[in-house]
Design a protein around this motif. Structure first.
Motif, PDB file in Angstrom:
ATOM      1  N   LEU A 190       0.732  -3.006  -9.030  1.00 42.93           N
ATOM      2  CA  LEU A 190       1.018  -3.027 -10.456  1.00 42.93           C
ATOM      3  C   LEU A 190       1.698  -1.875 -10.549  1.00 42.93           C
ATOM      4  CD1 LEU A 190      -2.559  -5.078 -12.402  1.00 42.93           C
ATOM      5  CD2 LEU A 190      -0.057  -6.083 -11.891  1.00 42.93           C
ATOM      6  N   LYS A 191       0.839  -0.630 -10.274  1.00 40.19           N
ATOM      7  CA  LYS A 191       1.976   0.653 -10.638  1.00 40.19           C
ATOM      8  C   LYS A 191       3.437   0.156  -9.974  1.00 40.19           C
ATOM      9  CE  LYS A 191       1.220   5.191  -9.173  1.00 40.19           C
ATOM     10  NZ  LYS A 191       0.920   6.139  -8.402  1.00 40.19           N
ATOM     11  N   THR A 192       3.646  -0.219  -9.046  1.00 35.24           N
ATOM     12  CA  THR A 192       5.402   0.090  -8.566  1.00 35.24           C
ATOM     13  C   THR A 192       5.681  -1.023  -9.647  1.00 35.24           C
ATOM     14  OG1 THR A 192       4.743   0.229  -6.204  1.00 35.24           O
ATOM     15  CG2 THR A 192       6.433  -0.998  -7.067  1.00 35.24           C
ATOM     16  N   ALA A 193       5.044  -2.458 -10.194  1.00 35.45           N
ATOM     17  CA  ALA A 193       5.455  -3.166 -10.624  1.00 35.45           C
ATOM     18  C   ALA A 193       5.599  -2.169 -12.642  1.00 35.45           C
ATOM     19  CB  ALA A 193       4.605  -4.267 -11.873  1.00 35.45           C
ATOM     20  N   LYS A 194       5.355  -1.485 -13.467  1.00 37.58           N
ATOM     21  CA  LYS A 194       5.007  -1.099 -14.048  1.00 37.58           C
ATOM     22  C   LYS A 194       6.360   0.171 -14.289  1.00 37.58           C
ATOM     23  CE  LYS A 194       2.857   2.299 -17.026  1.00 37.58           C
ATOM     24  NZ  LYS A 194       1.377   3.231 -17.618  1.00 37.58           N
ATOM     25  N   ALA A 195       6.940   0.847 -12.455  1.00 33.62           N
ATOM     26  CA  ALA A 195       7.838   1.760 -12.935  1.00 33.62           C
ATOM     27  C   ALA A 195       9.330   0.619 -12.452  1.00 33.62           C
ATOM     28  CB  ALA A 195       7.177   2.527 -11.293  1.00 33.62           C
ATOM     29  N   LEU A 196       8.597  -0.133 -12.152  1.00 33.89           N
ATOM     30  CA  LEU A 196       9.889  -1.446 -12.674  1.00 33.89           C
ATOM     31  C   LEU A 196      10.464  -1.767 -14.226  1.00 33.89           C
ATOM     32  CD1 LEU A 196      10.158  -2.569  -8.442  1.00 33.89           C
ATOM     33  CD2 LEU A 196      11.343  -0.708  -9.686  1.00 33.89           C
ATOM     34  N   GLY A 197       9.219  -1.870 -14.679  1.00 34.55           N
ATOM     35  CA  GLY A 197       9.624  -2.087 -15.684  1.00 34.55           C
ATOM     36  C   GLY A 197       9.256  -3.588 -16.034  1.00 34.55           C
ATOM     37  N   LEU A 198       8.249  -4.088 -14.585  1.00 36.21           N
ATOM     38  CA  LEU A 198       8.103  -5.460 -14.530  1.00 36.21           C
ATOM     39  C   LEU A 198       6.749  -5.758 -14.985  1.00 36.21           C
ATOM     40  CD1 LEU A 198       9.467  -5.860 -11.047  1.00 36.21           C
ATOM     41  CD2 LEU A 198      10.805  -7.007 -13.230  1.00 36.21           C
ATOM     42  N   THR A 199       6.839  -7.654 -15.823  1.00 35.12           N
ATOM     43  CA  THR A 199       5.192  -7.623 -15.698  1.00 35.12           C
ATOM     44  C   THR A 199       4.918  -8.994 -15.356  1.00 35.12           C
ATOM     45  OG1 THR A 199       5.428  -7.166 -18.542  1.00 35.12           O
ATOM     46  CG2 THR A 199       3.820  -8.699 -18.743  1.00 35.12           C
ATOM     47  N   VAL A 200       4.029  -9.045 -14.460  1.00 38.09           N
ATOM     48  CA  VAL A 200       3.373  -9.641 -13.349  1.00 38.09           C
ATOM     49  C   VAL A 200       2.718 -10.306 -14.151  1.00 38.09           C
ATOM     50  CG1 VAL A 200       2.427 -10.010 -11.254  1.00 38.09           C
ATOM     51  CG2 VAL A 200       2.885  -7.516 -11.552  1.00 38.09           C
ATOM     52  N   PRO A 201       3.575 -11.485 -14.254  1.00 38.91           N
ATOM     53  CA  PRO A 201       2.602 -12.914 -14.823  1.00 38.91           C
ATOM     54  C   PRO A 201       0.658 -13.059 -14.649  1.00 38.91           C
ATOM     55  CG  PRO A 201       4.273 -13.811 -13.791  1.00 38.91           C
ATOM     56  CD  PRO A 201       4.319 -12.838 -12.606  1.00 38.91           C
ATOM     57  N   PRO A 202      -0.358 -13.240 -16.044  1.00 36.79           N
ATOM     58  CA  PRO A 202      -1.453 -13.152 -15.160  1.00 36.79           C
ATOM     59  C   PRO A 202      -1.732 -13.886 -13.808  1.00 36.79           C
ATOM     60  CG  PRO A 202      -0.908 -13.498 -17.362  1.00 36.79           C
ATOM     61  CD  PRO A 202       0.634 -13.378 -17.104  1.00 36.79           C
ATOM     62  N   SER A 203      -1.042 -15.635 -13.699  1.00 41.15           N
ATOM     63  CA  SER A 203      -1.431 -16.416 -13.125  1.00 41.15           C
ATOM     64  C   SER A 203      -0.524 -16.001 -11.649  1.00 41.15           C
ATOM     65  CB  SER A 203      -0.277 -17.302 -13.461  1.00 41.15           C
ATOM     66  OG  SER A 203       0.924 -18.043 -12.931  1.00 41.15           O
ATOM     67  N   LEU A 204      -0.243 -15.534 -11.019  1.00 39.36           N
ATOM     68  CA  LEU A 204       0.336 -14.381 -10.494  1.00 39.36           C
ATOM     69  C   LEU A 204      -0.756 -13.610  -9.680  1.00 39.36           C
ATOM     70  CD1 LEU A 204       1.707 -14.527  -7.504  1.00 39.36           C
ATOM     71  CD2 LEU A 204       3.243 -12.508  -8.796  1.00 39.36           C
ATOM     72  N   LEU A 205      -1.168 -12.580 -10.686  1.00 36.59           N
ATOM     73  CA  LEU A 205      -2.544 -11.748 -10.725  1.00 36.59           C
ATOM     74  C   LEU A 205      -3.965 -12.574  -9.977  1.00 36.59           C
ATOM     75  CD1 LEU A 205      -1.627  -9.161 -12.993  1.00 36.59           C
ATOM     76  CD2 LEU A 205      -1.323  -9.323 -10.830  1.00 36.59           C
ATOM     77  N   ALA A 206      -3.424 -13.220 -10.967  1.00 37.28           N
ATOM     78  CA  ALA A 206      -5.569 -14.375 -11.456  1.00 37.28           C
ATOM     79  C   ALA A 206      -4.751 -14.856  -9.150  1.00 37.28           C
ATOM     80  CB  ALA A 206      -5.167 -16.193 -11.836  1.00 37.28           C
ATOM     81  N   THR A 207      -3.941 -14.973  -8.354  1.00 37.11           N
ATOM     82  CA  THR A 207      -3.855 -16.174  -7.254  1.00 37.11           C
ATOM     83  C   THR A 207      -3.849 -14.872  -5.833  1.00 37.11           C
ATOM     84  OG1 THR A 207      -1.781 -16.238  -7.461  1.00 37.11           O
ATOM     85  CG2 THR A 207      -3.156 -18.215  -7.805  1.00 37.11           C
ATOM     86  N   ALA A 208      -4.083 -13.773  -6.493  1.00 33.25           N
ATOM     87  CA  ALA A 208      -3.185 -12.408  -6.099  1.00 33.25           C
ATOM     88  C   ALA A 208      -4.707 -12.527  -4.872  1.00 33.25           C
ATOM     89  CB  ALA A 208      -3.071 -11.517  -5.990  1.00 33.25           C
ATOM     90  N   GLU A 243       1.078  -1.356   0.108  1.00 36.03           N
ATOM     91  CA  GLU A 243      -0.292   0.150   0.137  1.00 36.03           C
ATOM     92  C   GLU A 243       0.876   0.806  -0.062  1.00 36.03           C
ATOM     93  OE1 GLU A 243      -2.242  -0.269   3.678  1.00 36.03           O
ATOM     94  OE2 GLU A 243      -4.220  -1.813   1.937  1.00 36.03           O
ATOM     95  N   ALA A 244       2.156   0.728   0.626  1.00 36.67           N
ATOM     96  CA  ALA A 244       3.269   2.497   0.466  1.00 36.67           C
ATOM     97  C   ALA A 244       3.941   2.273  -0.896  1.00 36.67           C
ATOM     98  CB  ALA A 244       4.229   1.944   1.635  1.00 36.67           C
ATOM     99  N   GLY A 245       3.756   1.589  -1.273  1.00 39.81           N
ATOM    100  CA  GLY A 245       4.116   1.533  -2.577  1.00 39.81           C
ATOM    101  C   GLY A 245       4.825   0.850  -2.961  1.00 39.81           C
ATOM    102  N   GLY A 246       5.051  -0.476  -2.327  1.00 42.15           N
ATOM    103  CA  GLY A 246       6.100  -1.145  -2.594  1.00 42.15           C
ATOM    104  C   GLY A 246       6.311  -2.176  -3.542  1.00 42.15           C
ATOM    105  N   LEU A 247       6.678  -3.249  -3.611  1.00 45.10           N
ATOM    106  CA  LEU A 247       5.741  -4.312  -5.025  1.00 45.10           C
ATOM    107  C   LEU A 247       5.074  -5.734  -4.791  1.00 45.10           C
ATOM    108  CD1 LEU A 247       5.980  -4.816  -8.431  1.00 45.10           C
ATOM    109  CD2 LEU A 247       7.954  -6.385  -7.910  1.00 45.10           C
ATOM    110  N   ILE A 248       4.674  -6.429  -3.545  1.00 45.69           N
ATOM    111  CA  ILE A 248       4.461  -7.406  -3.747  1.00 45.69           C
ATOM    112  C   ILE A 248       5.012  -7.746  -2.048  1.00 45.69           C
ATOM    113  CG2 ILE A 248       6.270  -8.536  -4.190  1.00 45.69           C
ATOM    114  CD1 ILE A 248       4.514 -10.593  -5.094  1.00 45.69           C
ATOM    115  N   SER A 249       3.943  -8.373  -1.267  1.00 47.77           N
ATOM    116  CA  SER A 249       3.391  -8.882  -0.202  1.00 47.77           C
ATOM    117  C   SER A 249       3.137 -10.649   0.198  1.00 47.77           C
ATOM    118  CB  SER A 249       3.132  -7.857   0.863  1.00 47.77           C
ATOM    119  OG  SER A 249       1.807  -7.941   1.059  1.00 47.77           O
ATOM    120  N   TYR A 250       4.065 -11.021   0.549  1.00 50.68           N
ATOM    121  CA  TYR A 250       2.795 -12.481   0.915  1.00 50.68           C
ATOM    122  C   TYR A 250       3.857 -12.674   2.481  1.00 50.68           C
ATOM    123  CZ  TYR A 250       1.714 -17.439   0.402  1.00 50.68           C
ATOM    124  OH  TYR A 250       0.697 -18.635   1.234  1.00 50.68           O
ATOM    125  N   GLY A 251       2.475 -13.319   3.228  1.00 49.97           N
ATOM    126  CA  GLY A 251       2.896 -12.900   4.452  1.00 49.97           C
ATOM    127  C   GLY A 251       1.164 -13.700   5.448  1.00 49.97           C
TER     128      GLY A 251
END
Length: 168
Positions: free
Chosen positions: A145-163, A97-105
């Protein structure tokens, strides 16, 4: 970061809990053929040095260990990771929420519910030593996704589907 071979791990050397987390991450990395460079920050002035070192070591990604100090500095850590083009993963969704890319916990609401159940059992006379040790059973994945775009990363659709949550 499936092709990452060098990964940084940020720990707080003042936190004794970081030892077991570091050991677990290093063992997992060994099995996957990755290198973990453990870097410590125990005060705000350490952050710039840590990120400079990560860049010098050509780290492809960063794992931020669980630590209350880091949670209090989440906006700054997320901003530094973005500024240094360092994809980072955190335990708590508040980092994302503060602008990091991904969290899992673990799911915090579930943990607090279990805490309430245990407290109730103790107040009704149960001996704490007789209660089983519980491990988290619910986990949440959050992606920014905003951070992913800023980093030039494409997040796989399979990961987005499980988020559990995707921040756009």
């Amino acid at each position: 970061m499936p092709n990452a071979t060098v990964i940084g791990m940020l720990v707080n050397s003042n936190n004794p809990d970081s030892t077991s987390e570091t050991r677990d991450v290093q063992e997992a990395a060994r099995i996957l053929g990755q290198q973990i460079h453990v870097l410590s920050a125990s005060n705000e002035s350490d952050f710039e040095k840590v990120f400079t070192t990560l860049v010098q070591q050509r780290a492809s990604a960063l794992i931020v260990a669980t630590d209350p100090f880091f949670s209090n500095q989440r906006a700054r850590l997320a901003a530094l990771a973005r500024r240094h083009s360092m994809p980072a993963i955190y335990e708590r969704r508040e980092f994302v929420e503060a602008g990091g890319l991904i969290s899992y916990g673990h799911h915090r609401a579930d943990a607090y519910h279990q805490l309430g159940v245990y407290t109730g059992r103790i107040l009704k006379g149960a001996k704490p030593a007789d209660l089983p040790v519980l491990q988290p059973t619910k986990f949440e994945l959050t992606v920014n996704l905003k951070t992913a775009k800023a980093l030039g990363l494409t997040v796989p659709p399979s990961l987005l589907a499980t988020a559990d949550e995707v921040i756009e």
